[in-house]
Design a protein around this motif. Structure first.
Motif, PDB file in Angstrom:
ATOM      1  N   SER A  49       0.782  -1.232   0.000  1.00  9.16           N
ATOM      2  CA  SER A  49       0.000   0.000   0.000  1.00  9.16           C
ATOM      3  C   SER A  49       0.816   1.285   0.000  1.00  9.16           C
ATOM      4  CB  SER A  49      -0.930   0.019   1.216  1.00  9.16           C
ATOM      5  OG  SER A  49      -1.826  -1.056   1.170  1.00  9.16           O
ATOM      6  N   SER A  51      -0.493   3.794  -0.735  1.00  9.54           N
ATOM      7  CA  SER A  51      -1.526   4.712  -0.244  1.00  9.54           C
ATOM      8  C   SER A  51      -1.374   5.004   1.250  1.00  9.54           C
ATOM      9  CB  SER A  51      -2.914   4.126  -0.486  1.00  9.54           C
ATOM     10  OG  SER A  51      -3.087   2.930   0.264  1.00  9.54           O
ATOM     11  N   HIS A  52      -0.705   4.108   1.987  1.00 11.01           N
ATOM     12  CA  HIS A  52      -0.531   4.288   3.426  1.00 11.01           C
ATOM     13  C   HIS A  52       0.737   5.107   3.704  1.00 11.01           C
ATOM     14  CE1 HIS A  52      -3.671   1.408   3.483  1.00 11.01           C
ATOM     15  NE2 HIS A  52      -3.498   0.983   4.707  1.00 11.01           N
ATOM     16  N   ASP A 193      -2.358   0.616  -5.379  1.00  6.47           N
ATOM     17  CA  ASP A 193      -2.114  -0.452  -4.410  1.00  6.47           C
ATOM     18  C   ASP A 193      -2.261  -1.849  -5.009  1.00  6.47           C
ATOM     19  OD1 ASP A 193      -1.834   1.659  -2.697  1.00  6.47           O
ATOM     20  OD2 ASP A 193      -3.138   0.852  -1.147  1.00  6.47           O
ATOM     21  N   LYS A 294     -11.701   1.322  10.777  1.00  4.68           N
ATOM     22  CA  LYS A 294     -10.297   0.930  10.597  1.00  4.68           C
ATOM     23  C   LYS A 294     -10.158  -0.587  10.408  1.00  4.68           C
ATOM     24  CE  LYS A 294      -9.416   5.222  11.593  1.00  4.68           C
ATOM     25  NZ  LYS A 294      -9.538   6.205  10.512  1.00  4.68           N
ATOM     26  N   MET A 381       2.861  -1.870   8.611  1.00  2.51           N
ATOM     27  CA  MET A 381       3.409  -1.856   7.259  1.00  2.51           C
ATOM     28  C   MET A 381       4.509  -2.889   7.039  1.00  2.51           C
ATOM     29  SD  MET A 381       1.657   0.399   5.676  1.00  2.51           S
ATOM     30  CE  MET A 381       2.642   0.847   4.245  1.00  2.51           C
TER      31      MET A 381
END
Length: 415
Positions: A49, A51-52, A193, A294, A381
């Protein structure tokens, strides 16, 4: 010069480090206290990701964490306790929750996640591995106008740093996911992603490494480390002593405990996450995050996984039923057509993720130990940064120029 390397820890970081070290011609061994079939590397959401790119330590997180401290089913639960390491970590985390830190961290996180994504793709092609790897993007599903506004801001920021992201209409979402019923106000879509099925990758990698001569010593716990003139001379487990030229500390949430034997001050806390799997035909084909709850949603190979929560409560694998129910309820809340049954909830598993105070991992050498390379602290992550971390570890030990600047990941950094 080829070296003999011992890696402490056989999770995603340890296996990827072993792979790239082996490719450089080093003799590699892995020691792990488990049987290498469970833990965070097996129960994560499998996201790759970019995106994270926002660090866990960000403005408002500590304040929200304090509010959630009294709710054991909240997405982030920090259990207060009188423990010196926890208190030091908490102070450092609070200090890191600034806009300045976020702005500094964004390109760092973006670069390591993009590198890792590409390395996973190359790995699959180069070794003809069979693990699932799909680039279908990631949806951020929002039920409130306030959350949607926040996610649109993140998507706008993502585009500014070169990532493909945008708001998506409910009509276009229905075209993307025609077999899914949503209870949401809106969504954003990160096309940058990818996702995987973690168990498959871990199996492929272990099989490859064992077939390539990498030795595995499982169910062995490191009990002592001998240090002489700034170098590790041997490590002792509950079974025997081991010597090597170089060592890698990739023991996840246990890394700080082992680091203490070397006088290393690695600020780490174990962040527990839960996962539930279902074999139901959910119709979900694109990964998503249920923004308010979440909760991560991943269409894996043959099943759908729901994962979530960050429970900072020390090293333990206790299952909190309230948190399990919170995830299951969130799934039905966002996807009215999906109801997780009791058996699926009973089969929940948890994994511990090593969380640094500033949301950046520790990668590289410490001045306190010259033949040790540290690779831990990736928080949520670890999977998304796994292959890149392994590559960086290999470059450090091989005395090569690293693919990324390691200064932000310095294990000796202060907070």
């Amino acid at each position: 010069m080829n070296k003999e390397v011992i890696i402490i820890g056989g999770g995603i970081i340890g296996l990827c480090s072993a792979y790239y070290l082996h490719k450089e011609g080093h003799k590699v061994s892995i020691i792990d206290q488990s049987n290498l079939d469970a833990g965070a590397s097996y129960v994560n959401a499998g996201f790759l990701s970019p995106s994270h790119f926002l660090p866990l330590a960000a403005p408002g997180v500590m304040k929200q964490g304090i509010k959630w401290m009294f709710n054991k089913s909240s997405p982030l639960y920090i259990k207060p306790r009188l423990d010196a390491d926890f208190l030091k970590w908490t102070l450092a985390f609070n200090k890191s929750c600034t806009a300045k830190h976020v702005n500094k961290s964004i390109p760092i996180i973006r670069d390591i996640t993009l590198l890792s994504q590409e390395l996973y793709r190359s790995l699959k092609e180069d070794e003809n591995f069979q693990f699932q790897y799909e680039k279908k993007g990631l949806l951020m599903l929002c039920q409130s106008e306030k959350m949607l506004e926040e996610e649109i801001k993140v998507a706008d920021l993502a585009r500014q740093i070169g990532l493909e992201a945008s708001e998506i209409s409910l009509e276009d979402l229905k075209q993307l996911q025609p077999n899914v019923s949503f209870n949401i106000m809106g969504a954003t879509y990160f096309k940058c992603d990818s996702h995987m099925t973690p168990q498959e990758f871990m199996t492929d990698m272990k099989t490859y490494l064992k077939g390539s001569g990498v030795e595995f010593f499982t169910n062995e716990k490191v009990t002592d480390i001998e240090l002489e003139k700034g170098n590790i001379t041997s490590i002792k487990t509950n079974r025997k002593n081991y010597q090597a030229d170089e060592f890698v500390l990739a023991a996840g949430s246990w890394s700080a405990l082992l680091g203490k034997k070397l006088s290393l001050q690695l600020l780490l806390q174990a962040g527990k996450g839960y996962r539930m799997n279902t074999n139901q035909d959910t119709g979900i084909s694109i990964p998503a995050i249920l923004s308010e709850a979440k909760v991560a949603v991943t269409p894996m190979n043959g099943f759908t996984r729901f994962a979530g929560t960050m429970e900072i409560a020390g090293i333990n694998h206790d299952i909190n039923a309230a948190r399990v129910d919170a995830i299951a309820n969130a799934v039905t809340n966002y996807y009215p057509g999906i109801l997780l049954n009791q058996e699926e909830k009973d089969n929940v598993q948890a994994g511990l993720r090593p969380v640094s105070p500033d949301g950046l991992p520790y990668i590289g050498r410490s001045k306190k130990c010259l033949n040790l390379t540290i690779a831990t602290g990736h928080a949520m992550m670890g999977w998304g940064m796994g292959s890149a971390t392994g590559k960086l570890v290999s470059e450090v030990i091989s005395n090569k120029e690293t693919s990324l600047n390691l200064a932000p990941f310095n294990p000796d950094r202060t907070f």
